[in-house]
Design a protein around this motif. Structure first.
Motif, mmCIF file in Angstrom:
data_model
loop_
_atom_site.group_PDB
_atom_site.id
_atom_site.type_symbol
_atom_site.label_atom_id
_atom_site.label_comp_id
_atom_site.label_asym_id
_atom_site.label_seq_id
_atom_site.Cartn_x
_atom_site.Cartn_y
_atom_site.Cartn_z
ATOM 1 N N MET A 174 0.813 -1.209 0.000
ATOM 2 C CA MET A 174 0.000 0.000 0.000
ATOM 3 C C MET A 174 0.852 1.268 0.000
ATOM 4 S SD MET A 174 -3.162 -0.851 2.568
ATOM 5 C CE MET A 174 -3.879 0.761 2.254
ATOM 6 N N CYS A 175 2.010 1.213 0.670
ATOM 7 C CA CYS A 175 2.861 2.399 0.760
ATOM 8 C C CYS A 175 3.816 2.546 -0.426
ATOM 9 C CB CYS A 175 3.690 2.344 2.044
ATOM 10 S SG CYS A 175 2.735 2.490 3.568
ATOM 11 N N PHE A 176 4.092 1.454 -1.104
ATOM 12 C CA PHE A 176 5.142 1.479 -2.126
ATOM 13 C C PHE A 176 4.834 2.463 -3.254
ATOM 14 C CE2 PHE A 176 7.118 -0.015 -6.039
ATOM 15 C CZ PHE A 176 8.436 -0.163 -5.656
ATOM 16 N N PHE A 177 3.692 2.345 -3.869
ATOM 17 C CA PHE A 177 3.438 3.134 -5.075
ATOM 18 C C PHE A 177 3.120 4.603 -4.806
ATOM 19 C CE2 PHE A 177 2.873 -1.228 -6.594
ATOM 20 C CZ PHE A 177 3.727 -1.193 -7.685
ATOM 21 N N PRO A 178 2.371 4.959 -3.749
ATOM 22 C CA PRO A 178 2.252 6.407 -3.458
ATOM 23 C C PRO A 178 3.602 7.064 -3.188
ATOM 24 C CG PRO A 178 0.551 5.179 -2.301
ATOM 25 C CD PRO A 178 1.465 4.171 -2.897
ATOM 26 N N MET A 179 4.461 6.362 -2.458
ATOM 27 C CA MET A 179 5.791 6.901 -2.198
ATOM 28 C C MET A 179 6.616 6.969 -3.474
ATOM 29 S SD MET A 179 7.746 8.060 0.163
ATOM 30 C CE MET A 179 9.497 8.436 0.361
ATOM 31 N N LEU A 180 6.514 5.963 -4.319
ATOM 32 C CA LEU A 180 7.260 5.937 -5.576
ATOM 33 C C LEU A 180 6.857 7.089 -6.479
ATOM 34 C CD1 LEU A 180 9.197 4.406 -7.542
ATOM 35 C CD2 LEU A 180 7.181 3.199 -8.379
ATOM 36 N N VAL A 181 5.561 7.293 -6.659
ATOM 37 C CA VAL A 181 5.074 8.348 -7.554
ATOM 38 C C VAL A 181 5.505 9.724 -7.045
ATOM 39 C CG1 VAL A 181 3.004 9.484 -8.428
ATOM 40 C CG2 VAL A 181 3.145 6.988 -8.408
ATOM 41 N N ASN A 182 5.362 9.974 -5.751
ATOM 42 C CA ASN A 182 5.753 11.273 -5.208
ATOM 43 C C ASN A 182 7.248 11.518 -5.337
ATOM 44 O OD1 ASN A 182 3.550 12.939 -3.560
ATOM 45 N ND2 ASN A 182 3.018 10.772 -3.406
ATOM 46 N N GLY A 219 4.853 12.143 0.302
ATOM 47 C CA GLY A 219 4.594 10.713 0.189
ATOM 48 C C GLY A 219 4.661 10.012 1.529
ATOM 49 N N LEU A 220 5.628 10.402 2.370
ATOM 50 C CA LEU A 220 5.746 9.790 3.697
ATOM 51 C C LEU A 220 4.511 10.088 4.547
ATOM 52 C CD1 LEU A 220 9.507 10.547 4.511
ATOM 53 C CD2 LEU A 220 8.499 8.321 3.973
ATOM 54 N N LYS A 221 3.991 11.305 4.455
ATOM 55 C CA LYS A 221 2.807 11.664 5.238
ATOM 56 C C LYS A 221 1.568 10.925 4.742
ATOM 57 C CE LYS A 221 3.356 16.142 4.820
ATOM 58 N NZ LYS A 221 3.138 17.596 4.974
ATOM 59 N N LEU A 279 -2.090 5.402 5.406
ATOM 60 C CA LEU A 279 -2.308 4.142 4.702
ATOM 61 C C LEU A 279 -1.773 2.956 5.496
ATOM 62 C CD1 LEU A 279 -1.389 5.134 1.022
ATOM 63 C CD2 LEU A 279 -3.673 4.824 1.996
ATOM 64 N N ALA A 280 -0.658 3.156 6.195
ATOM 65 C CA ALA A 280 -0.027 2.046 6.927
ATOM 66 C C ALA A 280 -0.935 1.520 8.021
ATOM 67 C CB ALA A 280 1.312 2.503 7.497
ATOM 68 N N LEU A 281 -1.481 2.409 8.829
ATOM 69 C CA LEU A 281 -2.322 1.959 9.941
ATOM 70 C C LEU A 281 -3.630 1.365 9.443
ATOM 71 C CD1 LEU A 281 -2.341 1.741 12.964
ATOM 72 C CD2 LEU A 281 -3.339 4.023 13.101
ATOM 73 N N THR A 318 -0.115 10.822 16.096
ATOM 74 C CA THR A 318 1.260 10.990 16.554
ATOM 75 C C THR A 318 2.251 10.654 15.449
ATOM 76 O OG1 THR A 318 0.573 10.429 18.807
ATOM 77 C CG2 THR A 318 2.927 10.312 18.310
ATOM 78 N N PHE A 319 1.995 9.586 14.727
ATOM 79 C CA PHE A 319 2.858 9.178 13.620
ATOM 80 C C PHE A 319 2.936 10.280 12.561
ATOM 81 C CE2 PHE A 319 3.669 5.518 10.397
ATOM 82 C CZ PHE A 319 5.003 5.868 10.354
ATOM 83 N N TYR A 320 1.779 10.819 12.184
ATOM 84 C CA TYR A 320 1.731 11.894 11.196
ATOM 85 C C TYR A 320 2.455 13.136 11.723
ATOM 86 C CZ TYR A 320 -0.228 15.118 7.737
ATOM 87 O OH TYR A 320 -0.375 16.050 6.732
ATOM 88 N N GLY A 321 2.258 13.438 13.017
ATOM 89 C CA GLY A 321 2.911 14.607 13.591
ATOM 90 C C GLY A 321 4.421 14.483 13.610
ATOM 91 N N VAL A 322 4.938 13.289 13.909
ATOM 92 C CA VAL A 322 6.384 13.076 13.923
ATOM 93 C C VAL A 322 6.970 13.292 12.535
ATOM 94 C CG1 VAL A 322 8.188 11.329 14.220
ATOM 95 C CG2 VAL A 322 6.383 11.568 15.934
ATOM 96 N N VAL A 323 6.318 12.753 11.507
ATOM 97 C CA VAL A 323 6.805 12.942 10.140
ATOM 98 C C VAL A 323 6.742 14.417 9.748
ATOM 99 C CG1 VAL A 323 6.417 12.337 7.715
ATOM 100 C CG2 VAL A 323 6.186 10.595 9.470
#
Length: 282
Positions: A156-164, A206-208, A213-215, A260-265
């Motif tokens: 799920m995370c691979f392609f959004p991160m790749l495109v960005n 992409g990380l945000k 998506l991860a959770l 919290t995860f989003y805030g850290v990033v």
């Protein structure tokens, strides 16, 4: 129905509305910007509590916040074990694997027109696949442990991160790229001195995106098979027992973890891209 509680709910709503209107007129004050969402959220929780009790809503349909808080406080060891299983083992590990692999692949895609024209359309197709269809397949492949959830999250995370990241690497100014070539810069120097700094806002975007998506991916994947712990497992089993207070307690844990995860990033983004125009004035 309790008329007194309904009147109290209406009074609290009017009071919260009035306070936020007054705060909205204050500009340039950081504390007013923080107070407005706190007042709004507190008002909603109090309204929720009063309306549920005034209308005698059954707890199996919608428990009041006080019951949710009690379930949260009395089940901390269970909720912590679910958090570790779902977030730390499933979501976080899949996030690191998916985003890391996407970043490395984007470096290859940026250097190859063949990959750019062939992989990105396939990536858009895979990204559109529903998670509810992929999760059972990955559970069958990798088992009922956290590994299958991490695999779902990684995909799920691979392609959004790749495109960005690919878009970010292509965002470097053409004149700056020509100047790097004029100075006989090596591909590695051009990457580290020009392309990666220019791509930083895209990379963090992409990380945000992938934090949410991860959770979601880890929780949904647990609906299709998991050990006797995990947020998704807890939600599915407690819904069957009509223990909605516990379900909402798990949702609260997921919301806190995701925020919290989003805030850290976001904090990492501000520290790494403080020079970018999008970060100025924050």
């Amino acid at each position: 129905m309790s008329v007194g509680l309904m009147i109290a709910a209406l009074a609290i709503w009017v009071g919260g509305w009035w306070a936020n209107v007054r705060l909205a007129r204050i500009t340039g004050n950081r504390w007013s910007g923080l107070a407005a969402p706190v007042i709004f959220g507190t008002t909603l929780l109090v309204l929720w509590e009063l309306l549920v009790r005034a209308l005698n809503v059954p707890g199996a349909i919608l428990p009041p916040p006080s019951a949710i808080g009690l379930a949260f406080a009395s089940n901390l060891p269970t909720l912590w074990a679910d958090f570790v299983q779902t977030f730390v083992k499933g979501a976080l590990s899949g996030y690191i694997i998916g985003c890391g692999a996407a970043f490395l692949m984007s470096l290859a895609v940026d250097r190859s027109d063949f990959l750019k024209r062939g992989l990105l359309p396939v990536g858009n197709f895979v990204a559109a696949l529903p998670i509810i269809g992929m999760a059972p397949v990955f559970v069958m492949w990798f088992g009922f442990g956290w590994q299958s959830k991490a695999a779902v999250v990684a995909v799920m995370c691979f392609f959004p991160m790749l495109v960005n990241t690919v878009q970010g690497l292509a965002a470097a100014d053409r004149m700056q790229s020509d100047l790097m070539r004029t100075y006989a810069a090596s591909p590695l120097q051009a990457l580290t001195k020009l392309k990666l700094p220019a791509a930083s806002p895209f990379i963090f975007n992409g990380l945000k995106i992938c934090t949410t998506l991860a959770l979601i991916g880890a929780i949904v994947a647990e609906f299709f098979g998991s050990p006797t712990l995990g947020m998704g497992f807890r939600i599915s089993t407690q819904v069957g027992r009509l223990a909605l207070d516990m379900v909402w307690a798990v949702i609260l844990v997921a919301a806190l973890a995701g925020s919290t995860f989003y805030g850290v990033v976001t904090l990492l983004e501000r520290a790494a891209t403080f020079w970018h125009p999008s970060q100025r004035g924050r």
